[in-house]
Scaffold this motif. Structure first.
Motif, PDB file in Angstrom:
ATOM      1  N   ARG A 373      12.166   9.856  -0.653  1.00  0.00           N
ATOM      2  CA  ARG A 373      11.589   8.554  -0.933  1.00  0.00           C
ATOM      3  C   ARG A 373      10.058   8.675  -0.971  1.00  0.00           C
ATOM      4  N   PRO A 374       9.341   7.629  -1.394  1.00  0.00           N
ATOM      5  CA  PRO A 374       7.874   7.713  -1.456  1.00  0.00           C
ATOM      6  C   PRO A 374       7.222   8.168  -0.158  1.00  0.00           C
ATOM      7  N   ALA A 375       7.817   7.848   0.968  1.00  0.00           N
ATOM      8  CA  ALA A 375       7.244   8.266   2.253  1.00  0.00           C
ATOM      9  C   ALA A 375       7.218   9.783   2.406  1.00  0.00           C
ATOM     10  N   ASP A 376       8.039  10.479   1.616  1.00  0.00           N
ATOM     11  CA  ASP A 376       8.051  11.941   1.666  1.00  0.00           C
ATOM     12  C   ASP A 376       6.924  12.551   0.842  1.00  0.00           C
ATOM     13  N   ASP A 377       6.300  11.742  -0.012  1.00  0.00           N
ATOM     14  CA  ASP A 377       5.209  12.229  -0.858  1.00  0.00           C
ATOM     15  C   ASP A 377       3.885  12.145  -0.106  1.00  0.00           C
ATOM     16  N   ARG A 378       3.823  12.830   0.998  1.00  0.00           N
ATOM     17  CA  ARG A 378       2.645  12.810   1.855  1.00  0.00           C
ATOM     18  C   ARG A 378       2.367  14.210   2.392  1.00  0.00           C
TER      19      ARG A 378
END
Length: 410
Positions: A373-378
């Protein structure tokens, strides 16, 4: 044995034109996939092989000649032929982005000793097996590979690349090319990724399992991997798991994959790539170090990264070496004409970006189905908080830029 042991850092070793089994599909644990399927090797029988038919031989040959001329005339081709990818060592050190002692600094005092210039001088002086300008496959015009021999002219390893020099060298505080080369050979012999293992060893050093600068200590940990001990299996499963088990906060991973040899706090566009690429922390997915921008300024880094990722995904889809981009950038239309001459269909003027965009969309769909999910794009949180010497910069590209980077793919 890494693949048979099911280690997540295991790759698939390929033989080069010298029949050296040292060209590795390194990242993502592909060797463990083969091991899990009890697949020992894939052998290609080529004795009856034929050259592919060309739909328009004249067009193809003209485009090939045009492209090759422009590639050979590009200054970066000369640099890579003379110094290999090790040419990046001093460049990254000057940028303040050379991973040093488990990513605690972007400058390494011993950088000149492990630079491309030092490597070339050493190989030319040693002779014998050593060769600073080497083609890993027939027909390569760049010849950025090398062969590293000992003082007696006998083989140690081929090749020794920048990523290994950084992750197994400066990242471990090791400033001897000879020591790096011998560790490189051992990691190859285990069938593992030098980036992932180098990062894991850096985390282990942070936890006190070896001393920075001690190549013998690094070798002892590789012996643990070979023996299949609990510690060895931990290290062989990569930096992420190693950091989690040993309780090390400064663990350089994204989506479970080790960050490669460009610290994203100093080269922030590449940091955006690390964070958002479907492939995890992979520099080949969109390296931005050559962009003519202020790499310490967070402004505009997402756009630079997006464009780089689109191009690299296009090259990957075509099966083209990313260094080939130097030639294609100088030879407009060559890629289109090569495809037309080979297959007979017109891919259009924007074939590279069209393929890249479609590939990224498919990869992102796959990752979403796999639970990302977007939270993994960190990047790791500590990289947004811990200043990186010598510029004392943190990764401060806004989360909004990361979340919106691919909004314009359609």
């Amino acid at each position: 044995p890494g693949g048979e042991m099911g280690l997540r850092s295991a790759g698939i070793m390929n033989t080069d034109q010298d029949r050296e089994p040292s060209r590795i599909n390194a990242r993502g644990g592909l060797g463990a996939v083969m091991g899990g399927k009890q697949l020992k090797a894939i052998v290609l029988e080529t004795s009856q092989g034929q050259e592919p038919a060309l739909t328009d031989q004249q067009l193809f040959k003209a485009a090939e000649k045009y492209y090759t001329r422009e590639l050979l005339g590009h200054p970066q081709t000369t640099t890579f032929a003379e110094y290999g990818t090790a040419a990046m060592t001093m460049m990254c050190d000057v940028f303040g982005g050379l991973p040093t002692r488990n990513f605690s600094s972007g400058h390494f005092d011993g950088a000149e000793k492990i630079s491309g210039e030092a490597l070339r001088d050493e190989l030319l002086a040693r002779g014998g097996y050593s060769n600073p300008t080497h083609a890993c496959m027939a027909g390569c015009t760049i010849r950025c590979s090398n062969r590293y021999g000992d003082v007696g002219g006998e083989k140690v390893v081929s090749p020794i690349e920048y990523e290994t020099i950084a992750l197994v060298g400066s990242n471990l505080g090791i400033e001897s090319l000879e020591e790096i080369a011998r560790l490189n050979y051992q990691i190859n012999d285990l069938g593992l990724d030098t980036i992932e293992v180098g990062a894991a060893l850096g985390v282990a050093a942070e936890a006190g399992y070896m001393t920075f600068g001690d190549s013998a200590g690094a070798q002892a940990l590789l012996d643990e991997v070979r023996s299949g001990s609990a510690l060895g299996r931990l290290l062989g499963n990569g930096a992420g798991l190693t950091g989690q088990v040993l309780g090390v906060r400064r663990t350089p991973v994204v989506k479970g994959q080790a960050i490669s040899a460009y610290d994203p706090r100093a080269i922030k566009g590449t940091g955006v790539t690390y964070a958002t690429s479907p492939q995890g922390a992979d520099h080949t997915a969109g390296l931005t170090i050559r962009a003519k921008i202020n790499h310490l300024d967070p402004e505009g880094q997402a756009e630079i990264s997006r464009n780089a990722q689109i191009n690299m995904a296009g090259y990957d889809t075509l099966g083209v070496c990313i260094f080939a981009g130097f030639g294609f950038a100088e030879a407009p239309g060559a890629l289109r004409d090569l495809i037309r001459g080979r297959y007979g269909w017109d891919p259009g003027e924007n074939v590279l970006s069209d393929l890249g965009r479609e590939t990224l969309k498919l990869e992102r769909q796959f990752n979403h189905a796999a639970g990302f999910r977007p939270a993994d794009d960190r990047l790791p949180e500590w990289m947004t908080e811990e200043p990186l010497p010598p510029h004392n910069s943190t990764f401060d590209v806004p989360d909004q830029d990361l979340d919106q980077i691919f909004d314009l793919l359609d």
